[in-house]
Write a protein that holds these residues in place. Sequence first.
Motif, PDB file in Angstrom:
ATOM      1  N   ALA A 171       0.809  -1.215   0.000  1.00  0.00           N
ATOM      2  CA  ALA A 171       0.000   0.000   0.000  1.00  0.00           C
ATOM      3  C   ALA A 171       0.843   1.267   0.000  1.00  0.00           C
ATOM      4  O   ALA A 171       0.425   2.308  -0.521  1.00  0.00           O
ATOM      5  CB  ALA A 171      -0.931  -0.004   1.212  1.00  0.00           C
ATOM      6  N   SER A 172       2.048   1.199   0.556  1.00  0.00           N
ATOM      7  CA  SER A 172       2.886   2.396   0.639  1.00  0.00           C
ATOM      8  C   SER A 172       3.310   2.899  -0.738  1.00  0.00           C
ATOM      9  O   SER A 172       3.628   4.080  -0.888  1.00  0.00           O
ATOM     10  CB  SER A 172       4.130   2.110   1.487  1.00  0.00           C
ATOM     11  OG  SER A 172       3.749   1.819   2.819  1.00  0.00           O
ATOM     12  N   ARG A 175       1.283   2.361  -3.507  1.00  0.00           N
ATOM     13  CA  ARG A 175       0.102   2.307  -4.362  1.00  0.00           C
ATOM     14  C   ARG A 175      -0.980   3.316  -3.986  1.00  0.00           C
ATOM     15  O   ARG A 175      -1.956   3.474  -4.720  1.00  0.00           O
ATOM     16  CB  ARG A 175      -0.516   0.904  -4.286  1.00  0.00           C
ATOM     17  CG  ARG A 175       0.423  -0.214  -4.677  1.00  0.00           C
ATOM     18  CD  ARG A 175      -0.164  -1.549  -4.216  1.00  0.00           C
ATOM     19  NE  ARG A 175       0.790  -2.630  -4.380  1.00  0.00           N
ATOM     20  CZ  ARG A 175       0.828  -3.448  -5.421  1.00  0.00           C
ATOM     21  NH1 ARG A 175      -0.032  -3.285  -6.398  1.00  0.00           N
ATOM     22  NH2 ARG A 175       1.730  -4.410  -5.488  1.00  0.00           N
ATOM     23  N   ASN A 176      -0.864   3.956  -2.831  1.00  0.00           N
ATOM     24  CA  ASN A 176      -1.936   4.827  -2.354  1.00  0.00           C
ATOM     25  C   ASN A 176      -1.950   6.147  -3.123  1.00  0.00           C
ATOM     26  O   ASN A 176      -1.116   6.393  -3.997  1.00  0.00           O
ATOM     27  CB  ASN A 176      -1.787   5.056  -0.840  1.00  0.00           C
ATOM     28  CG  ASN A 176      -0.542   5.855  -0.510  1.00  0.00           C
ATOM     29  OD1 ASN A 176      -0.527   7.086  -0.547  1.00  0.00           O
ATOM     30  ND2 ASN A 176       0.547   5.148  -0.193  1.00  0.00           N
ATOM     31  N   SER A 201      -8.489  -0.719  -3.191  1.00  0.00           N
ATOM     32  CA  SER A 201      -8.699   0.625  -3.712  1.00  0.00           C
ATOM     33  C   SER A 201      -8.025   0.715  -5.073  1.00  0.00           C
ATOM     34  O   SER A 201      -6.917   0.208  -5.266  1.00  0.00           O
ATOM     35  CB  SER A 201      -8.107   1.669  -2.761  1.00  0.00           C
ATOM     36  OG  SER A 201      -8.407   2.981  -3.199  1.00  0.00           O
ATOM     37  N   GLN A 222      -7.090   3.209  -8.631  1.00  0.00           N
ATOM     38  CA  GLN A 222      -6.844   4.572  -9.083  1.00  0.00           C
ATOM     39  C   GLN A 222      -6.547   4.609 -10.576  1.00  0.00           C
ATOM     40  O   GLN A 222      -6.079   3.619 -11.150  1.00  0.00           O
ATOM     41  CB  GLN A 222      -5.654   5.181  -8.335  1.00  0.00           C
ATOM     42  CG  GLN A 222      -5.876   5.343  -6.845  1.00  0.00           C
ATOM     43  CD  GLN A 222      -4.628   5.799  -6.135  1.00  0.00           C
ATOM     44  OE1 GLN A 222      -4.219   6.935  -6.262  1.00  0.00           O
ATOM     45  NE2 GLN A 222      -4.010   4.897  -5.389  1.00  0.00           N
ATOM     46  N   LEU A 246      -5.831  -1.984   1.329  1.00  0.00           N
ATOM     47  CA  LEU A 246      -5.721  -1.285   2.599  1.00  0.00           C
ATOM     48  C   LEU A 246      -6.375  -2.134   3.672  1.00  0.00           C
ATOM     49  O   LEU A 246      -7.293  -2.901   3.394  1.00  0.00           O
ATOM     50  CB  LEU A 246      -6.366   0.099   2.540  1.00  0.00           C
ATOM     51  CG  LEU A 246      -7.860   0.181   2.234  1.00  0.00           C
ATOM     52  CD1 LEU A 246      -8.457   1.410   2.913  1.00  0.00           C
ATOM     53  CD2 LEU A 246      -8.104   0.287   0.729  1.00  0.00           C
ATOM     54  N   GLY A 283      -7.442   3.594   5.618  1.00  0.00           N
ATOM     55  CA  GLY A 283      -7.434   4.615   4.588  1.00  0.00           C
ATOM     56  C   GLY A 283      -6.725   5.906   4.945  1.00  0.00           C
ATOM     57  O   GLY A 283      -6.661   6.818   4.114  1.00  0.00           O
TER      58      GLY A 283
END
Length: 445
Positions: free
Chosen positions: A84-85, A87-88, A277, A279, A362, A387
């Motif tokens: 996630a670090s 990809r957020n 999530s 994007q 997440l 989130g």
Amino acid sequence: MQNLTLNPAITSSTTSQLVEHDTRHSLWLATANATPALPVLDASRRADVIVVGGGYLGLACALQLASHGVDVTVLEAATPGFGASGRNGGQVIPGLKYDPAELTSLFGPAQAENIIAFASATADAVFDTVARYNIQCDAIRQGWIQGAHNDSMLRTTEQRARQWIARGANAQLLDGPAITQMIGCAPGLYRGGWIDRRAGSVHPLNYALGLASAAIEQGAHVFQQSAATRIERDGRDWRVITQQGASVSAPQIVLATNAYTDELWPRLRTSIVPAVSSQVATDPLPTQLRSLILQEQQVVSDARRLLHYYRVDAAGRLIIGGRGNQPSRQGVQDYQHIRRALEATFPQLTGVSLPYRWSGRLAMTRDSMPHLHQPAPGITIALGCNGRGVGLTTAIGQAIADHLRLDNGAALPFSVTPIRPIPLHKLHRLYIAVAVQYFKIRDLF
């Protein structure tokens, strides 16, 4: 010497998680800085602290420890920021899912005040770290806008803003015309909202890579492609064994695997729900459009339960994200709901090319709070940022480091709790599907 093996079977779960999300079309990967040249752990070693997981939490913890002379080893299953670090959306927003009044009701005045103070400063933790170690990650601190799409959500956001303003936050309420002008969105999309100027943005993958480089410069030992597959008790120490068969021994272990948690520690994986999530991002917008959309480079999310979040990056690309499909896929059709959200928000971008698309996980918890666990002496676990991960994981990682090096329980921002598996966890995808439909209805009314 008697070894207590916590995960006797080396499973394929770690490998399967590494290939679950295709990142070939990720904007962050396409625009990443050079990755530090990191070794694979191929020989056994010893440390003061072992950190499992090379995301923000693990790297921030390792950096804080190493900067105070602690011998720390980081074991990352892939590369720093793989999960996630990297990809957020790169939105650095202080606070938690709960507002100050709700936290007071949940935890009582004394404990709530400590939690509120910690949550209020999580964005500071990121931007202070970026400045201190000169991390090149396009850090911008122009604020976070939260838009309310109906009268009910407008009342909620106004109450939220007033609570934080009363506590000294640099924030202000926005009416409909003001928020429309500030965002450059479709007129009438939002009834109003607020802006919290404590917030900002980073290039998320470059921030993770910068944390890794800074930790190494401070003396940390960071190993990539070194998935932890087993933890054993080894006298007074713990031993973490990797997929290559090499191991690290230390009296303290920090597990920082968050949404990519596997079976390494009993029951931990079943204590969270890994939500997806997704994007998309445009090419750099033409100058005329760029001058109308988020001119000051604030980050935005709406107040829906199934929210959308968006921003522009340093090159003027528009990035927008929202819920992803279960399981995560990478076909263009699986991102059409994100395109529809983009075109509803910015009609002037209808039909725009979207060369970038990516997804990630997440960690969600039942109570929407981060969880801290210490299930055995020398084991510290943190996960579940729901989130708000960029600021929270940075600050929690630093707090865990201070707790370990000072032997000070007061350094921890939340109470340590037992690991509590979610009932019928195998049905979590069904939970999510039902919740999505329920929240769609709630958002309408």
